[in-house]
Design a protein around this motif. Structure first.
Motif, mmCIF file in Angstrom:
data_model
loop_
_atom_site.group_PDB
_atom_site.id
_atom_site.type_symbol
_atom_site.label_atom_id
_atom_site.label_comp_id
_atom_site.label_asym_id
_atom_site.label_seq_id
_atom_site.Cartn_x
_atom_site.Cartn_y
_atom_site.Cartn_z
ATOM 1 N N HIS A 105 -43.433 -34.534 87.879
ATOM 2 C CA HIS A 105 -44.166 -33.822 86.841
ATOM 3 C C HIS A 105 -45.433 -34.562 86.437
ATOM 4 N N VAL A 108 -38.070 -34.705 87.617
ATOM 5 C CA VAL A 108 -36.703 -34.182 87.598
ATOM 6 C C VAL A 108 -36.081 -34.342 88.985
ATOM 7 N N GLN A 112 -31.607 -34.050 86.355
ATOM 8 C CA GLN A 112 -31.832 -35.077 85.323
ATOM 9 C C GLN A 112 -33.298 -35.482 85.261
ATOM 10 N N ARG A 113 -33.798 -35.652 84.031
ATOM 11 C CA ARG A 113 -35.150 -36.173 83.811
ATOM 12 C C ARG A 113 -35.128 -37.691 83.995
ATOM 13 N N GLY A 118 -35.153 -36.419 76.627
ATOM 14 C CA GLY A 118 -35.795 -35.114 76.518
ATOM 15 C C GLY A 118 -36.918 -35.051 75.510
ATOM 16 N N PHE A 165 -43.302 -36.028 79.873
ATOM 17 C CA PHE A 165 -43.449 -36.574 81.220
ATOM 18 C C PHE A 165 -44.725 -37.409 81.348
#
Length: 305
Positions: free
Chosen positions: A36, A71, A86-87, A116, A120
């Motif tokens: 991202h 991700v 998962q981030r 979260g 990003f």
């Protein structure tokens, strides 16, 4: 996938190209991450690892970039502790294709969960700058409360984090930079500021730790300021400079999941601010990196909107 590659070392930044490349596959202990946001350090173009593998064989075309936030989309065999969807954020291996791309394969151990509530763009700005600051101060500099730190480039991507982490640890921080950087360095927490263009560095007096991101004459003059038992920590390569009664440590930053988690927690609770300058899209990244304009803070490439 889209990716930014280089093939000609002599061309420098002018040799960067945005091209289509095959999507990576997850090898053993790897994950594939949909990128991202990504970070880039200009000196990558001078690193041997950008151009050759560990056996010194040509590995071009090389995809640039080593910092990422994104991700997970695939898991390789043997991967534990992470999951699809998962981030994550982290630092990819120097000798592998990098993060200025829509997807990247990374060793799972080089990534940490990205909460979260952390954007990003912020996540991608942290790995090299914040890990360099953390490792230089605490692993190599063994910083303790009550010590004094001379932080060069205190308004820059690394120096601003050095300043904040050192202040949090109870150190007295003297930041340096250009005259235009004074207020920014003070805003990041420097107790004092030295304008390297107009002030006399030697007037600082003795310090316990110098964090060098400049090298050259400034590094040499800084070494003379270190008190007995102090340390010169440098992130700009090997040096023969030695304080009279102290140590010199030159180091290369390493990925570390636990440290990344400590760092991102400080971002979440407001103890640490990132120093993001320009944010560009992947399509505009080549032009951004070829610009002659002075960059203030960390340049981040937003790969996905």
């Amino acid at each position: 996938m889209k990716a930014i590659i280089v093939t000609d070392q002599a061309a420098g930044a002018a040799g960067m190209k945005l091209v289509e490349r095959p999507e990576p596959q997850a090898a053993i202990n790897d994950v594939v991450v949909e990128v991202h946001a990504a970070g880039f350090v200009n000196t990558e173009l001078d690193w041997p690892s950008t151009w050759t593998d560990r056996a010194f064989r040509d590995r071009t075309p090389s995809i640039l970039g080593h910092e990422l936030a994104g991700v997970i989309t695939a898991l390789g065999y043997g991967t534990t502790g992470l999951s699809i969807g998962q981030r994550v954020f982290g630092l990819s291996d120097w000798y592998r294709d990098g993060t200025l791309a829509e997807y990247v394969a990374v060793e799972a151990r080089n990534l940490a969960p990205l909460p979260g509530d952390v954007d990003f763009t912020v996540g991608a700005s942290l790995p090299i700058s914040a890990l360099t600051a953390w490792q230089g101060l605490f692993q190599h500099g063994r910083l303790q409360a009550g010590r004094s730190v001379l932080a060069h480039g205190a308004a820059g991507a690394v120096g601003s984090i050095v300043t904040q982490l050192a202040r949090e640890a109870g150190a007295y921080v003297i930041g340096t930079g250009r005259a235009a950087d004074r207020q920014k360095a003070l805003d990041f927490g420097a107790n004092e500021f030295v304008d390297l263009g107009n002030d006399r560095l030697e007037d600082v007096g003795g310090v316990d730790l110098v964090f060098d991101v400049i090298g050259g004459d400034i590094q040499k003059r800084s070494a003379a300021l270190i008190r007995a038992g102090g340390t010169l920590v440098t992130a700009v390569g090997p040096t023969d400079i030695r304080p009279a009664d102290g140590l010199t440590v030159d180091f290369v930053v390493e990925a570390d999941r636990a440290q990344l988690s400590e760092i991102v927690q400080r971002v979440r609770d407001g103890r640490l601010r990132t120093n993001i300058g320009k944010v560009s899209s992947l399509d505009d990244a080549v032009a951004t990196f070829n610009s002659t304009a002075r960059r203030a803070g960390k340049t981040v490439i937003r790969v996905l909107p």
